[in-house]
Design a protein around this motif. Sequence first.
Motif, PDB file in Angstrom:
ATOM      1  N   LYS A   1       0.830  -1.204   0.000  1.00  0.00           N
ATOM      2  CA  LYS A   1       0.000   0.000   0.000  1.00  0.00           C
ATOM      3  C   LYS A   1       0.866   1.256   0.000  1.00  0.00           C
ATOM      4  O   LYS A   1       0.559   2.233  -0.689  1.00  0.00           O
ATOM      5  CB  LYS A   1      -0.920  -0.014   1.214  1.00  0.00           C
ATOM      6  CG  LYS A   1      -1.902   1.106   1.241  1.00  0.00           C
ATOM      7  CD  LYS A   1      -2.840   0.980   2.429  1.00  0.00           C
ATOM      8  CE  LYS A   1      -3.802   2.140   2.473  1.00  0.00           C
ATOM      9  NZ  LYS A   1      -4.691   2.067   3.618  1.00  0.00           N
TER      10      LYS A   1
ATOM     11  N   LEU B   1       3.749   5.769  -5.713  1.00  0.00           N
ATOM     12  CA  LEU B   1       3.577   5.863  -7.172  1.00  0.00           C
ATOM     13  C   LEU B   1       2.498   6.872  -7.539  1.00  0.00           C
ATOM     14  O   LEU B   1       2.684   7.683  -8.455  1.00  0.00           O
ATOM     15  CB  LEU B   1       3.220   4.494  -7.756  1.00  0.00           C
ATOM     16  CG  LEU B   1       4.328   3.457  -7.833  1.00  0.00           C
ATOM     17  CD1 LEU B   1       3.763   2.119  -8.262  1.00  0.00           C
ATOM     18  CD2 LEU B   1       5.403   3.909  -8.794  1.00  0.00           C
ATOM     19  N   LEU B   2       1.378   6.845  -6.834  1.00  0.00           N
ATOM     20  CA  LEU B   2       0.288   7.776  -7.127  1.00  0.00           C
ATOM     21  C   LEU B   2       0.707   9.208  -6.855  1.00  0.00           C
ATOM     22  O   LEU B   2       0.376  10.124  -7.618  1.00  0.00           O
ATOM     23  CB  LEU B   2      -0.958   7.411  -6.318  1.00  0.00           C
ATOM     24  CG  LEU B   2      -1.626   6.103  -6.708  1.00  0.00           C
ATOM     25  CD1 LEU B   2      -2.784   5.804  -5.754  1.00  0.00           C
ATOM     26  CD2 LEU B   2      -2.113   6.106  -8.136  1.00  0.00           C
ATOM     27  N   LYS B   3       1.463   9.433  -5.780  1.00  0.00           N
ATOM     28  CA  LYS B   3       1.935  10.774  -5.464  1.00  0.00           C
ATOM     29  C   LYS B   3       2.906  11.265  -6.537  1.00  0.00           C
ATOM     30  O   LYS B   3       2.897  12.445  -6.911  1.00  0.00           O
ATOM     31  CB  LYS B   3       2.624  10.777  -4.106  1.00  0.00           C
ATOM     32  CG  LYS B   3       3.014  12.147  -3.617  1.00  0.00           C
ATOM     33  CD  LYS B   3       3.687  12.066  -2.265  1.00  0.00           C
ATOM     34  CE  LYS B   3       2.675  12.506  -1.239  1.00  0.00           C
ATOM     35  NZ  LYS B   3       3.233  12.585   0.117  1.00  0.00           N
ATOM     36  N   THR B   4       3.732  10.364  -7.049  1.00  0.00           N
ATOM     37  CA  THR B   4       4.696  10.731  -8.079  1.00  0.00           C
ATOM     38  C   THR B   4       4.027  11.226  -9.354  1.00  0.00           C
ATOM     39  O   THR B   4       4.502  12.162  -9.992  1.00  0.00           O
ATOM     40  CB  THR B   4       5.605   9.525  -8.411  1.00  0.00           C
ATOM     41  OG1 THR B   4       6.256   9.119  -7.219  1.00  0.00           O
ATOM     42  CG2 THR B   4       6.634   9.862  -9.459  1.00  0.00           C
ATOM     43  N   ILE B   5       2.879  10.618  -9.709  1.00  0.00           N
ATOM     44  CA  ILE B   5       2.181  11.035 -10.926  1.00  0.00           C
ATOM     45  C   ILE B   5       1.135  12.117 -10.667  1.00  0.00           C
ATOM     46  O   ILE B   5       0.404  12.512 -11.572  1.00  0.00           O
ATOM     47  CB  ILE B   5       1.553   9.837 -11.677  1.00  0.00           C
ATOM     48  CG1 ILE B   5       0.507   9.132 -10.812  1.00  0.00           C
ATOM     49  CG2 ILE B   5       2.620   8.880 -12.145  1.00  0.00           C
ATOM     50  CD1 ILE B   5      -0.262   8.065 -11.572  1.00  0.00           C
TER      51      ILE B   5
ATOM     52  N   ILE C   1      -1.486  12.126  -8.297  1.00  0.00           N
ATOM     53  CA  ILE C   1      -2.850  11.725  -7.913  1.00  0.00           C
ATOM     54  C   ILE C   1      -2.924  11.622  -6.417  1.00  0.00           C
ATOM     55  O   ILE C   1      -2.108  11.073  -5.761  1.00  0.00           O
ATOM     56  CB  ILE C   1      -3.250  10.384  -8.564  1.00  0.00           C
ATOM     57  CG1 ILE C   1      -3.297  10.556 -10.062  1.00  0.00           C
ATOM     58  CG2 ILE C   1      -4.589   9.929  -8.039  1.00  0.00           C
ATOM     59  CD1 ILE C   1      -3.623   9.293 -10.816  1.00  0.00           C
TER      60      ILE C   1
ATOM     61  N   LEU D   1       2.201   1.843  -3.471  1.00  0.00           N
ATOM     62  CA  LEU D   1       1.130   2.358  -4.328  1.00  0.00           C
ATOM     63  C   LEU D   1       0.925   3.848  -4.072  1.00  0.00           C
ATOM     64  O   LEU D   1       0.821   4.635  -5.021  1.00  0.00           O
ATOM     65  CB  LEU D   1      -0.168   1.595  -4.093  1.00  0.00           C
ATOM     66  CG  LEU D   1      -1.389   2.106  -4.858  1.00  0.00           C
ATOM     67  CD1 LEU D   1      -1.164   2.018  -6.357  1.00  0.00           C
ATOM     68  CD2 LEU D   1      -2.643   1.344  -4.455  1.00  0.00           C
ATOM     69  N   ASN D   2       0.880   4.243  -2.814  1.00  0.00           N
ATOM     70  CA  ASN D   2       0.728   5.662  -2.489  1.00  0.00           C
ATOM     71  C   ASN D   2       1.884   6.486  -3.036  1.00  0.00           C
ATOM     72  O   ASN D   2       1.689   7.596  -3.533  1.00  0.00           O
ATOM     73  CB  ASN D   2       0.603   5.850  -0.975  1.00  0.00           C
ATOM     74  CG  ASN D   2      -0.726   5.363  -0.454  1.00  0.00           C
ATOM     75  OD1 ASN D   2      -1.717   5.321  -1.173  1.00  0.00           O
ATOM     76  ND2 ASN D   2      -0.750   4.984   0.811  1.00  0.00           N
TER      77      ASN D   2
END
Length: 71
Positions: free
Chosen positions: A59, A65-69, A71, A62-63
Motif C-alpha cells: 500500500k 507511485l500515485l503521489k509521483t504522478i 494523484i 502504491l501511495n
Amino acid sequence: MDEMKIQSKFMTGLVSRIVKKVLRTKLGCEVDIQLNEFRTTVIDDKTHVHLDLDADLTKEELNKLLKTIGI
C-alpha cells in the motif's frame, strides 16, 4: 492505421523486467510487474493504448507511485 502489439511471452517478460528495474532505480519502489499485453493503434491523429498488466506492491508503494504522478 498504424498498430503495434506486444503479446509474446519473451517480449512481455523483457518489458516487465525493464519496467521493474526503472521503477526501482527512479522511484525506489519494489514492484513485481507482469505485462500481459500492450497494444497501441494510431488512426489519423488519435492514439489508442491498451495495457494489460498485473502488479504486486504494498500500500505504501502504491501511495508513493500515485503521489509521483500527481494523484
